[in-house]
Write a protein that holds these residues in place. Structure first.
Motif, PDB file in Angstrom:
ATOM      1  N   ARG A   1      55.284 -38.365  13.282  1.00  0.00           N
ATOM      2  CA  ARG A   1      54.118 -38.072  12.766  1.00  0.00           C
ATOM      3  C   ARG A   1      53.992 -38.366  11.258  1.00  0.00           C
ATOM      4  O   ARG A   1      54.156 -39.372  10.813  1.00  0.00           O
ATOM      5  CB  ARG A   1      55.517 -36.837  12.459  1.00  0.00           C
ATOM      6  CG  ARG A   1      54.283 -36.054  11.413  1.00  0.00           C
ATOM      7  CD  ARG A   1      55.505 -34.602  11.108  1.00  0.00           C
ATOM      8  NE  ARG A   1      55.178 -33.837   9.880  1.00  0.00           N
ATOM      9  CZ  ARG A   1      54.587 -32.526   9.750  1.00  0.00           C
ATOM     10  NH1 ARG A   1      55.227 -31.187  10.626  1.00  0.00           N
ATOM     11  NH2 ARG A   1      54.249 -31.840   8.633  1.00  0.00           N
ATOM     12  N   VAL A   2      52.279 -38.242  11.224  1.00  0.00           N
ATOM     13  CA  VAL A   2      51.999 -39.289   9.592  1.00  0.00           C
ATOM     14  C   VAL A   2      51.035 -37.810   9.211  1.00  0.00           C
ATOM     15  O   VAL A   2      50.662 -37.243   9.678  1.00  0.00           O
ATOM     16  CB  VAL A   2      50.711 -40.002  10.287  1.00  0.00           C
ATOM     17  CG1 VAL A   2      50.427 -40.225   8.717  1.00  0.00           C
ATOM     18  CG2 VAL A   2      51.368 -41.006  10.633  1.00  0.00           C
ATOM     19  N   ASP A   3      51.866 -37.763   8.042  1.00  0.00           N
ATOM     20  CA  ASP A   3      51.320 -37.267   6.980  1.00  0.00           C
ATOM     21  C   ASP A   3      49.879 -37.883   6.151  1.00  0.00           C
ATOM     22  O   ASP A   3      50.277 -39.071   5.708  1.00  0.00           O
ATOM     23  CB  ASP A   3      52.620 -36.130   5.976  1.00  0.00           C
ATOM     24  CG  ASP A   3      52.917 -34.982   6.518  1.00  0.00           C
ATOM     25  OD1 ASP A   3      53.307 -35.230   8.119  1.00  0.00           O
ATOM     26  OD2 ASP A   3      54.233 -34.749   5.863  1.00  0.00           O
ATOM     27  N   LEU A   4      48.930 -36.622   6.045  1.00  0.00           N
ATOM     28  CA  LEU A   4      47.934 -37.258   5.241  1.00  0.00           C
ATOM     29  C   LEU A   4      47.826 -35.556   4.240  1.00  0.00           C
ATOM     30  O   LEU A   4      47.679 -35.075   4.889  1.00  0.00           O
ATOM     31  CB  LEU A   4      47.215 -37.116   6.236  1.00  0.00           C
ATOM     32  CG  LEU A   4      47.047 -38.669   7.862  1.00  0.00           C
ATOM     33  CD1 LEU A   4      47.174 -37.688   8.334  1.00  0.00           C
ATOM     34  CD2 LEU A   4      45.573 -39.371   7.648  1.00  0.00           C
ATOM     35  N   ALA A   5      47.151 -36.734   2.900  1.00  0.00           N
ATOM     36  CA  ALA A   5      46.550 -35.693   2.072  1.00  0.00           C
ATOM     37  C   ALA A   5      44.896 -36.080   1.597  1.00  0.00           C
ATOM     38  O   ALA A   5      45.028 -37.297   1.422  1.00  0.00           O
ATOM     39  CB  ALA A   5      47.475 -36.093   1.055  1.00  0.00           C
ATOM     40  N   LEU A   6      44.304 -35.515   1.643  1.00  0.00           N
ATOM     41  CA  LEU A   6      42.393 -35.737   0.842  1.00  0.00           C
ATOM     42  C   LEU A   6      42.281 -34.905  -0.273  1.00  0.00           C
ATOM     43  O   LEU A   6      42.605 -34.156  -0.609  1.00  0.00           O
ATOM     44  CB  LEU A   6      41.992 -34.577   2.680  1.00  0.00           C
ATOM     45  CG  LEU A   6      40.715 -34.973   2.674  1.00  0.00           C
ATOM     46  CD1 LEU A   6      39.983 -36.656   2.646  1.00  0.00           C
ATOM     47  CD2 LEU A   6      39.598 -34.280   3.229  1.00  0.00           C
ATOM     48  N   ASN A   7      41.886 -35.864  -0.991  1.00  0.00           N
ATOM     49  CA  ASN A   7      42.118 -35.583  -2.413  1.00  0.00           C
ATOM     50  C   ASN A   7      40.192 -35.290  -2.287  1.00  0.00           C
ATOM     51  O   ASN A   7      39.382 -36.019  -1.430  1.00  0.00           O
ATOM     52  CB  ASN A   7      41.590 -36.374  -2.925  1.00  0.00           C
ATOM     53  CG  ASN A   7      40.688 -36.252  -4.759  1.00  0.00           C
ATOM     54  OD1 ASN A   7      40.316 -35.205  -5.023  1.00  0.00           O
ATOM     55  ND2 ASN A   7      41.811 -37.197  -5.353  1.00  0.00           N
ATOM     56  N   PRO A   8      40.304 -33.682  -2.702  1.00  0.00           N
ATOM     57  CA  PRO A   8      38.818 -33.003  -2.911  1.00  0.00           C
ATOM     58  C   PRO A   8      37.644 -33.401  -3.230  1.00  0.00           C
ATOM     59  O   PRO A   8      36.429 -33.316  -2.909  1.00  0.00           O
ATOM     60  CB  PRO A   8      38.725 -31.591  -2.578  1.00  0.00           C
ATOM     61  CG  PRO A   8      40.535 -31.391  -3.373  1.00  0.00           C
ATOM     62  CD  PRO A   8      40.893 -32.796  -2.909  1.00  0.00           C
ATOM     63  N   ASN A   9      38.121 -33.622  -4.275  1.00  0.00           N
ATOM     64  CA  ASN A   9      37.072 -34.982  -5.358  1.00  0.00           C
ATOM     65  C   ASN A   9      35.905 -36.184  -4.499  1.00  0.00           C
ATOM     66  O   ASN A   9      35.373 -35.686  -4.818  1.00  0.00           O
ATOM     67  CB  ASN A   9      37.126 -34.455  -6.413  1.00  0.00           C
ATOM     68  CG  ASN A   9      37.977 -33.767  -7.375  1.00  0.00           C
ATOM     69  OD1 ASN A   9      37.892 -32.116  -7.491  1.00  0.00           O
ATOM     70  ND2 ASN A   9      39.802 -32.982  -7.543  1.00  0.00           N
ATOM     71  N   ASP A  10      36.868 -36.971  -4.482  1.00  0.00           N
ATOM     72  CA  ASP A  10      36.427 -38.226  -4.070  1.00  0.00           C
ATOM     73  C   ASP A  10      36.530 -38.484  -2.675  1.00  0.00           C
ATOM     74  O   ASP A  10      36.213 -39.531  -2.402  1.00  0.00           O
ATOM     75  CB  ASP A  10      37.119 -39.017  -4.631  1.00  0.00           C
ATOM     76  CG  ASP A  10      38.357 -39.264  -4.768  1.00  0.00           C
ATOM     77  OD1 ASP A  10      39.067 -38.722  -3.410  1.00  0.00           O
ATOM     78  OD2 ASP A  10      39.517 -40.121  -5.650  1.00  0.00           O
ATOM     79  N   LYS A  11      37.305 -37.727  -1.260  1.00  0.00           N
ATOM     80  CA  LYS A  11      37.326 -37.559  -0.933  1.00  0.00           C
ATOM     81  C   LYS A  11      37.839 -39.032   0.048  1.00  0.00           C
ATOM     82  O   LYS A  11      37.564 -39.030   0.862  1.00  0.00           O
ATOM     83  CB  LYS A  11      35.710 -37.829   0.815  1.00  0.00           C
ATOM     84  CG  LYS A  11      34.857 -36.211  -0.106  1.00  0.00           C
ATOM     85  CD  LYS A  11      35.726 -34.920   0.446  1.00  0.00           C
ATOM     86  CE  LYS A  11      35.025 -34.186   0.323  1.00  0.00           C
ATOM     87  NZ  LYS A  11      34.170 -34.019  -0.826  1.00  0.00           N
ATOM     88  N   MET A  12      38.996 -39.415  -1.163  1.00  0.00           N
ATOM     89  CA  MET A  12      40.136 -40.321  -0.826  1.00  0.00           C
ATOM     90  C   MET A  12      41.429 -39.759   0.601  1.00  0.00           C
ATOM     91  O   MET A  12      41.251 -38.548   0.031  1.00  0.00           O
ATOM     92  CB  MET A  12      41.055 -41.015  -2.072  1.00  0.00           C
ATOM     93  CG  MET A  12      39.451 -42.246  -2.595  1.00  0.00           C
ATOM     94  SD  MET A  12      39.850 -43.641  -2.137  1.00  0.00           S
ATOM     95  CE  MET A  12      41.499 -43.911  -2.006  1.00  0.00           C
ATOM     96  N   LEU A  13      41.674 -40.391   1.298  1.00  0.00           N
ATOM     97  CA  LEU A  13      42.505 -40.569   1.665  1.00  0.00           C
ATOM     98  C   LEU A  13      43.886 -41.459   1.597  1.00  0.00           C
ATOM     99  O   LEU A  13      43.701 -42.015   1.675  1.00  0.00           O
ATOM    100  CB  LEU A  13      42.357 -39.861   3.587  1.00  0.00           C
ATOM    101  CG  LEU A  13      42.647 -39.683   4.516  1.00  0.00           C
ATOM    102  CD1 LEU A  13      43.161 -38.070   4.199  1.00  0.00           C
ATOM    103  CD2 LEU A  13      42.187 -39.808   6.041  1.00  0.00           C
ATOM    104  N   TYR A  14      45.309 -40.582   1.821  1.00  0.00           N
ATOM    105  CA  TYR A  14      46.513 -40.842   1.578  1.00  0.00           C
ATOM    106  C   TYR A  14      47.246 -40.536   2.571  1.00  0.00           C
ATOM    107  O   TYR A  14      47.033 -40.015   3.006  1.00  0.00           O
ATOM    108  CB  TYR A  14      46.985 -40.060   0.314  1.00  0.00           C
ATOM    109  CG  TYR A  14      46.361 -40.764  -0.521  1.00  0.00           C
ATOM    110  CD1 TYR A  14      46.463 -41.949  -1.423  1.00  0.00           C
ATOM    111  CD2 TYR A  14      44.944 -40.219  -1.307  1.00  0.00           C
ATOM    112  CE1 TYR A  14      45.358 -42.613  -2.859  1.00  0.00           C
ATOM    113  CE2 TYR A  14      44.343 -40.145  -2.448  1.00  0.00           C
ATOM    114  CZ  TYR A  14      44.597 -41.681  -2.770  1.00  0.00           C
ATOM    115  OH  TYR A  14      43.823 -41.995  -4.239  1.00  0.00           O
ATOM    116  N   VAL A  15      48.057 -41.635   3.044  1.00  0.00           N
ATOM    117  CA  VAL A  15      48.615 -41.737   4.321  1.00  0.00           C
ATOM    118  C   VAL A  15      50.441 -41.438   3.137  1.00  0.00           C
ATOM    119  O   VAL A  15      50.451 -42.391   2.778  1.00  0.00           O
ATOM    120  CB  VAL A  15      49.181 -42.416   5.186  1.00  0.00           C
ATOM    121  CG1 VAL A  15      50.304 -42.442   6.130  1.00  0.00           C
ATOM    122  CG2 VAL A  15      47.927 -42.399   6.015  1.00  0.00           C
ATOM    123  N   THR A  16      51.296 -40.043   3.121  1.00  0.00           N
ATOM    124  CA  THR A  16      52.048 -39.784   2.038  1.00  0.00           C
ATOM    125  C   THR A  16      53.660 -39.832   2.830  1.00  0.00           C
ATOM    126  O   THR A  16      54.174 -40.438   2.457  1.00  0.00           O
ATOM    127  CB  THR A  16      52.380 -38.350   1.626  1.00  0.00           C
ATOM    128  OG1 THR A  16      52.193 -37.638   3.008  1.00  0.00           O
ATOM    129  CG2 THR A  16      50.203 -38.061   1.103  1.00  0.00           C
TER     130      THR A  16
END
Length: 489
Positions: free
Chosen positions: A332-347
């Motif tokens: 399982r891989v969790d991702l978070a998306l910044n709604p402002n700059d659309k940067m995607l992070y694998v947390t």
């Protein structure tokens, strides 16, 4: 007449000194040539000596032996790493250490194994470095007057690989050295306890494990000098506890580094010429001692390029995860998306094997509100309980979404995101996933080699291609998952 005799004695004394100097330069290079306080330091003299203070990385590697039982010297080509390892081996075998030595010291005869990639490299590199050319044994690292020639019956036979040798030890008795080749297979490394293992170039994992077993009895030293041309291979990952890095790995192991910039004996022109002759994907490895990415690397990046420090994800960010299911491993891989700059992070990264769907669910309860993109193949029947896995996970109240499984296009898109800096992985939370991704490579047919690393990759792909379905926590809809969910875009 007395004056003539005096002059004759002076000439004889001078001749004797010149002969002694000639002997030392040829047969006692260990004491007269390596790591002097003051050398010629002259690039125009290929046979000159270099001051040891110019080789601080080598000295640090020596000193590390006093603290770590296992040391890996991950170094560039042409930096002298084999010479460094051989010099330490001879110090230990002779029980003779220079006054500046800060590393480990033996005070008894020892048993050493010197390990090369093949019988050819053992003869051309290790045997020649330690003993000299066949017919001229004693011109290598081991002083001629310390060699026991009774153990070298093939010393005058050209093209012969010797199996080992003995040297006189300062503490009395004889230290022994045996040459080993990895191509002999792991059974050649089963035997009695050893005190030192010196391995030149990348080491196979099964042979590494056997060497550690041989060294454990005597609490001995493992010395590996290598330019990591095999990339993040199983042995390297195992040595580094799953994440390649320089410095201390744990209280037993450490990785040291030496680059082109750390050595004085190569001119800038020579370094540039060497670099220009290597393919681009090899240059970091050849010049900096970093694991080679490989011509077929699926993700041709270094960890520093795609990772960031962990941080608390803001509540208004959108979240989604990808899951690849299986009995041997579920990832399982969790991702978070910044709604402002659309940067995607694998947390975060989770991978466990041989657990039921319910057991995995119990491990995910704290984040059960996050939508889960899953392999469409999981809609098929599970061999474990006869129920469709998608329905099974939905039955636990999870928001399951069937992901697009267009493999190559999603891998290409991931590469583009990483290259552009729009996708980052948490250094701690996603450490193991980064290690798996950077170890993925393709064979000559374009197929990804390491099947075990693909669980994390597939889970990442499913979450990545379904990122439009990401939600914030306030938008949770616990019922009717087939209804559209409002987005916070």
């Amino acid at each position: 007449m007395f004056k003539a005799l005096l002059q004759m004695n002076e000439r004889q004394h001078l001749i004797a000194l010149l002969k002694e100097l000639e002997y030392r330069e040829k047969y006692d290079r260990f004491r007269s040539y390596y790591f002097p306080a003051k050398g010629d330091d002259d690039l125009s003299n290929p046979h000159g000596t270099w001051s040891r203070h110019l080789y601080q990385k080598h000295l640090d590697f020596f000193a590390g032996g006093a603290k770590y039982k296992q040391r890996l010297y991950s170094a560039s080509n042409r930096c002298g790493k084999t010479t460094t390892g051989a010099f330490e081996v001879v110090c230990h075998m002779l029980n003779e250490y220079p006054h500046w030595w800060q590393g480990y010291r033996f005070t008894k005869p020892i048993n050493v194994w010197c390990v090369g990639q093949s019988s050819e490299t053992v003869q051309k590199i290790l045997q020649t470095t330690l003993l000299g050319e066949v017919g001229e044994f004693g011109t290598g690292m081991v002083p001629r007057n310390s060699l026991d020639f009774d153990t070298l019956p093939a010393a005058t036979k050209m093209g012969v690989t010797v199996s080992g040798f003995k040297v006189k030890c300062a503490s009395g008795g004889y230290s022994t050295c045996s040459f080993k080749s990895q191509e002999q297979g792991v059974l050649a490394f089963v035997g009695s306890a050893i005190d030192v293992a010196f391995c030149d170039e990348p080491l196979k994992l099964d042979i590494y494990n056997e060497l550690i077993t041989r060294l454990a009895v005597s609490n001995g030293l493992l010395i590996i000098t290598s330019t990591p041309i095999l990339g993040l291979d199983p042995m390297l990952l195992n040595f580094c506890d799953g994440e390649f890095r320089f410095g201390e790995i744990n209280k037993f192991r450490a990785v040291y580094n030496c680059t082109f910039d750390d050595i004085p004996h190569l001119s800038q022109e020579t370094k540039e010429q060497l670099l220009s002759s290597y393919p681009e994907y090899q240059r970091k490895c050849r010049a900096e001692g970093l694991p080679m990415l490989g011509q077929g690397a699926v993700f041709p990046f270094n960890a520093d390029q795609i990772t960031c420090n962990d941080f608390d994800v803001p509540e208004n960010w959108l979240r989604i995860c990808g899951v690849d299911v299986g009995w041997r491993a579920t990832a399982r891989v969790d991702l978070a998306l910044n709604p402002n700059d659309k940067m995607l992070y694998v947390t975060d990264y989770y991978k466990m094997g041989e657990l039921t769907a319910k057991e995995h669910y119990l491990n995910w309860q704290e984040r059960e509100w996050i939508p889960i993109a899953i392999d469409p193949a999981s809609k098929g029947r599970s061999q474990l309980d006869g129920e469709a896995l998608m329905d099974l996970y939905k039955g636990f109240g999870l928001n399951m979404i069937a992901a697009d499984n267009a493999r190559e296009s999603s891998i290409m898109a991931l590469n583009e995101y990483m290259r552009s800096g729009k996708l980052k992985f948490f250094k701690a939370g996603a450490r193991d996933l980064v290690t798996e991704l950077l170890s993925c490579s393709r064979d000559s047919n374009g197929k990804i080699k390491d099947q075990s690393a693909q669980h994390g990759l597939d889970a990442l792909r499913y979450g990545f291609v379904t990122r439009d379905e990401a939600i914030v926590k306030s938008n949770i809809r616990r019922a009717a998952y087939n209804q559209p969910v409002s987005r916070a875009w």
